[in-house]
Design an enzyme around this catalytic site. Structure first.
Site, PDB file in Angstrom:
ATOM      1  N   SER A  52     -55.359  30.957 -50.240  1.00  0.00           N
ATOM      2  CA  SER A  52     -56.430  30.444 -49.387  1.00  0.00           C
ATOM      3  C   SER A  52     -56.663  31.400 -48.235  1.00  0.00           C
ATOM      4  O   SER A  52     -55.725  32.061 -47.773  1.00  0.00           O
ATOM      5  CB  SER A  52     -56.042  29.074 -48.818  1.00  0.00           C
ATOM      6  OG  SER A  52     -56.909  28.682 -47.766  1.00  0.00           O
ATOM      7  N   TYR A  60     -50.191  24.003 -44.437  1.00  0.00           N
ATOM      8  CA  TYR A  60     -50.983  24.646 -45.492  1.00  0.00           C
ATOM      9  C   TYR A  60     -50.956  26.164 -45.353  1.00  0.00           C
ATOM     10  O   TYR A  60     -50.821  26.885 -46.340  1.00  0.00           O
ATOM     11  CB  TYR A  60     -52.411  24.106 -45.402  1.00  0.00           C
ATOM     12  CG  TYR A  60     -53.357  24.547 -46.484  1.00  0.00           C
ATOM     13  CD1 TYR A  60     -53.212  24.105 -47.793  1.00  0.00           C
ATOM     14  CD2 TYR A  60     -54.437  25.378 -46.183  1.00  0.00           C
ATOM     15  CE1 TYR A  60     -54.116  24.487 -48.778  1.00  0.00           C
ATOM     16  CE2 TYR A  60     -55.344  25.757 -47.161  1.00  0.00           C
ATOM     17  CZ  TYR A  60     -55.177  25.312 -48.456  1.00  0.00           C
ATOM     18  OH  TYR A  60     -56.068  25.697 -49.424  1.00  0.00           O
ATOM     19  N   LYS A  92     -49.542  28.674 -48.230  1.00  0.00           N
ATOM     20  CA  LYS A  92     -50.426  29.640 -48.887  1.00  0.00           C
ATOM     21  C   LYS A  92     -50.018  31.081 -48.589  1.00  0.00           C
ATOM     22  O   LYS A  92     -50.135  31.955 -49.455  1.00  0.00           O
ATOM     23  CB  LYS A  92     -51.877  29.387 -48.465  1.00  0.00           C
ATOM     24  CG  LYS A  92     -52.466  28.103 -49.036  1.00  0.00           C
ATOM     25  CD  LYS A  92     -52.421  28.083 -50.563  1.00  0.00           C
ATOM     26  CE  LYS A  92     -53.227  26.941 -51.145  1.00  0.00           C
ATOM     27  NZ  LYS A  92     -53.160  26.903 -52.633  1.00  0.00           N
TER      28      LYS A  92
END
Length: 308
Positions: A142, A155, A159
């Protein structure tokens, strides 16, 4: 490009980006193991692939545990006799700022994204090595993992970790003919649907209309169908020489992300003490400090979201 005779697993492929990846791989000839935590969603995904002439079956299980990784790989061999491609896409979000993020918020996201990628790749790579015919590992990253994003400590960590693992796996699996790459998609998702900046793009997609060129070209922001072809390419024999890379795709744009490299270097005989650092630090790195987060250009007036 043909994936005829190949077998793929796509985690988190009941809907959204994961479904688009599974559909594209099937359209190119691969037999696909679809994965989702919801049985009805997984069944609908399989039915959609079969209705388009593809071959697919489902494994309903949460990604993260080693048992799920084994169930996915076992299903590929039991149902289709082999495994050639793994796409690790499954993920969840628990967004909140650092000081409000609970242990569960952090652990849940890291467990699905980071641990789930690790367990699935470990199981798949082990079986691919035994099979002895190479393979393709494609992990979904991401922009948040590359640049950071407000409210996404968990997150971003997961990632960024995925890209770090991919670089390591590219070295470890090279001898076995297994490539490992990360894809950095930029596409309309449930997350971007809540961001006012993307209102016009999300609205266009919901109506089945073409996204404004500003989003597709200037931002490289599109829909799931813009990302899926890169997945299929990296899964094919044509990409046998591509490994250890982080490749971005979205809208009309394709990007190769660089690996982190030093941007400023200086030496001082005997090392750096506090006084020397205080005196010289700004001159060495001051103008080279790196930015954080993504910087979006101002929206054209005609694409401004409606005022509340």
């Amino acid at each position: 490009m043909s994936l005829a005779g190949k077998v793929a697993i796509v985690t988190g492929s009941g809907r959204g980006l994961g479904l688009a990846y599974a559909q594209e791989l099937a359209a190119q000839g691969a037999s696909v193991i679809v994965n989702d935590v919801d049985a009805a969603t997984a069944a609908e995904a399989v039915a959609a692939i079969e209705a388009a002439g593809g071959t697919a079956s489902a494994v309903v299980a949460p990604v993260g545990p080693s048992a799920t990784a084994k169930a996915l790989v076992d299903a590929a061999f039991e149902r289709y006799g082999r495994l050639d491609i793994l796409v690790t896409n499954a993920g969840v979000l628990r967004d909140t700022v650092l000081w409000k993020m609970s242990d569960d918020d952090f652990d849940t996201v890291v467990d699905v994204h980071l641990r789930g990628t690790f367990t699935c790749v470990r199981e798949a790579a082990s079986r691919m090595r035994e099979q002895g015919e190479g393979g393709r590992i494609i992990c979904i990253g991401s922009p948040t993992g590359q640049r950071g994003n407000f409210g996404q400590t968990n997150y971003a960590a997961a990632k960024a970790g995925i890209v770090g693992m991919v670089r390591t796996w590219a070295m470890e699996l090279k001898k076995a003919g297994i490539t490992a790459n990360a894809v950095i998609p930029v596409a309309a998702t449930a997350m971007t649907a809540t961001v006012p900046y993307f209102h016009a793009a999300v609205e266009a997609e919901a109506k089945g209309e073409a996204m404004p060129a500003f989003f597709r070209h200037d931002l490289g922001f599109g829909d799931a169908g813009d990302v899926a072809p890169l997945i299929a390419h990296l899964a094919s024999d044509a990409a046998a020489g591509v490994t250890g890379q982080a490749i971005g795709v979205g809208g009309d744009r394709l990007q190769l992300w660089s690996h982190p490299e030093p941007v400023a270097t200086a030496y001082r005989e005997g090392g750096w003490d506090a006084a020397a650092l205080s005196e010289e630090f700004d001159a060495i790195v001051g103008e080279r400090l790196q930015s954080v987060g993504e910087k979006f250009p101002p929206l054209p007036e005609e694409l401004q979201p409606p005022q509340a």
